[in-house]
Design a protein around this motif. Structure first.
Motif, short mmCIF file in Angstrom:
data_model
loop_
_atom_site.label_atom_id
_atom_site.label_comp_id
_atom_site.label_asym_id
_atom_site.label_seq_id
_atom_site.Cartn_x
_atom_site.Cartn_y
_atom_site.Cartn_z
N GLY A 1 14.18 -2.56 2.40
CA GLY A 1 13.55 -2.70 1.10
C GLY A 1 12.19 -3.36 1.15
N ASN A 2 11.77 -3.88 0.00
CA ASN A 2 10.41 -4.43 -0.14
C ASN A 2 10.35 -5.94 -0.04
N GLY A 3 11.51 -6.57 0.21
CA GLY A 3 11.53 -8.02 0.36
C GLY A 3 11.88 -8.79 -0.89
N THR B 1 -5.42 -5.61 -1.69
CA THR B 1 -4.40 -5.53 -2.74
C THR B 1 -4.73 -6.50 -3.87
N HIS B 2 -4.03 -6.32 -4.99
CA HIS B 2 -4.14 -7.22 -6.14
C HIS B 2 -2.74 -7.60 -6.59
N LEU B 3 -2.40 -8.90 -6.46
CA LEU B 3 -1.11 -9.43 -6.88
C LEU B 3 0.06 -8.73 -6.16
N PHE B 4 1.29 -8.93 -6.67
CA PHE B 4 2.50 -8.27 -6.15
C PHE B 4 2.58 -8.36 -4.62
N SER B 5 2.52 -9.59 -4.13
CA SER B 5 2.39 -9.82 -2.68
C SER B 5 3.51 -9.19 -1.87
N GLU B 6 4.73 -9.20 -2.40
CA GLU B 6 5.88 -8.73 -1.63
C GLU B 6 5.76 -7.25 -1.31
N VAL B 7 5.57 -6.43 -2.35
CA VAL B 7 5.43 -4.98 -2.16
C VAL B 7 4.12 -4.66 -1.46
N SER B 8 3.05 -5.34 -1.86
CA SER B 8 1.72 -5.04 -1.34
C SER B 8 1.61 -5.28 0.16
N THR C 1 14.26 -14.89 -2.01
CA THR C 1 13.56 -14.83 -0.73
C THR C 1 12.07 -14.96 -0.99
N ARG C 2 11.32 -15.37 0.02
CA ARG C 2 9.88 -15.58 -0.12
C ARG C 2 9.15 -14.81 0.98
N LEU C 3 7.97 -14.34 0.66
CA LEU C 3 7.12 -13.72 1.67
C LEU C 3 6.63 -14.81 2.61
N THR C 4 6.79 -14.61 3.91
CA THR C 4 6.41 -15.60 4.91
C THR C 4 4.90 -15.54 5.17
N ILE C 5 4.27 -16.71 5.17
CA ILE C 5 2.85 -16.83 5.52
C ILE C 5 2.75 -17.69 6.77
N LYS C 6 2.01 -17.21 7.77
CA LYS C 6 1.85 -17.98 9.01
C LYS C 6 0.47 -17.74 9.60
N ASP C 7 -0.26 -18.81 9.80
CA ASP C 7 -1.55 -18.77 10.48
C ASP C 7 -2.50 -17.74 9.88
#
Length: 363
Positions: free
Chosen positions: A347-349, A299-306, A331-337
């Protein structure tokens, strides 16, 4: 029987938000993110959300206006993204489906899919026939053109946010400086970390081959956009000459462009941008092409939808993570490990922090 859902109205709001890490690329610096925030309200009161990145503030107002013009054409229509895409494409065929028109149409598409997912009570990935799951992610919000010491410090900060991969911008006037930075970062982070590099279209074909050969032994996952993005014949020459895979695709303005690139054997990997490829609808078409070609798709950018889209992409590769919209998100996209974790919420977050939106709104 499923109840018919209709579009009540769209709202498009321009904002300019600060970026946590200003990004210096070979083609210029980006310190603020001009965004168009789009809401789609249904006749049942459900609201969908999406945003566009206009790249330059000069394009922010016309892009917002274009979204508004398109929205008027489909107000009152049934909320069916494929039908909306067909109608808008037909209306804008003579003007051309590229540039601001493509971005605006992609924004309408993304927000329509989000509204439909929320109305059905499903996360976007499930609405599309998949399920939210961890997707590999690399931190791409920093590591711009900077001295080696600063790059090492920034790489360690980016990885400390839960990532095991990061992307380095290259394209300095002296190729040896690029090589020194890549080597310095690699030495500091170790072989277990995945590194990519991005030239942002800075080179000629001959330069790309020469510089790419210098980087061939540095363990990079890919070399991104070394030359002009639409020179598929030139990209094919570069990809053929290098051992390191060549990545392109953020500038594909439709699945047709991607098909042309694949037919020319212009690259080893593809990374469409959801706002250029045609939104969620365009992404699904591109993902089918990548699947048929047996080529990995990032993907390129737009982390939530992507993140949701990678969950339904057969050849899913890497999520490019940036936090450029975080300043207006509740809200934030969760990043883990080393993985992004798209939510099971409908929805898309994306959900707005309305107080922040008011603060950064362009009057």
């Amino acid at each position: 029987m499923t109840e018919t859902i209709r579009i009540a109205r769209f709202v498009a709001r321009p904002v300019i938000v600060p970026m946590n890490l200003p990004l210096q690329t070979s083609t210029g610096a980006v310190a603020r993110a001009p965004l168009v925030l789009i809401d789609c309200e249904t006749d049942q009161g459900v609201r969908g959300h999406a945003y566009l990145f206009s790249i330059t503030p000069a394009a922010l107002r016309p892009l917002t206006a274009m979204v508004g013009e398109m929205a008027e054409m489909i107000a009152g229509d049934e909320l069916l993204p494929f039908e909306i895409e067909r109608k808008l494409s037909q209306r804008f065929t003579l003007l051309g489906l590229a540039g601001l028109q493509r971005l605006a149409q992609s924004g309408i598409d993304m927000v329509a899919w989000d509204a439909l997912a929320r109305a059905r009570g499903l996360p976007l990935a499930r609405l599309l026939g998949g399920a939210p799951k961890p997707v590999r992610a690399y931190n791409s919000k920093g590591l711009g053109i900077m001295p080696a010491g600063a790059a090492v410090d920034e790489a360690q900060k980016l990885l400390a946010e839960g990532f095991h991969a990061a992307k380095i911008r290259v394209g300095r006037p002296d190729a040896r400086e690029d090589l020194n930075v890549v080597r310095a970062v690699r030495k500091a982070v170790g072989d277990q970390v995945t590194l990519m590099c991005d030239y942002n279209q800075a080179l000629t074909v001959a330069e790309a081959i020469s510089r790419g050969e210098m980087l061939d032994d540095e363990g990079l996952l890919w070399i991104e956009e070394p030359i002009r993005h639409d020179d598929y014949a030139g990209c094919a020459r570069v990809a053929d000459a290098l051992r390191t895979p060549v990545q392109i695709g953020e500038n594909f303005d439709s699945a047709f462009s991607m098909l042309s690139a694949l037919s020319a054997e212009a690259c080893d990997f593809v990374m469409p941008d959801v706002q250029r490829i045609g939104g969620v609808t365009g992404w699904l078409r591109a993902a089918s092409l990548a699947h048929a070609a047996g080529i990995e798709m990032s993907t390129h950018l737009f982390s939530e939808v992507s993140a949701h889209l990678l969950c339904v992409t057969p050849t899913a590769h890497w999520l490019e993570y940036v936090d450029w919209a975080d300043a207006v998100l509740a809200t934030r996209l969760t990043i883990k490990d080393g993985f992004a974790l798209p939510s099971e919420e409908p929805g898309n977050g994306i959900q707005w922090d309305e107080a922040a939106v008011a603060r950064y709104l362009v009057s």
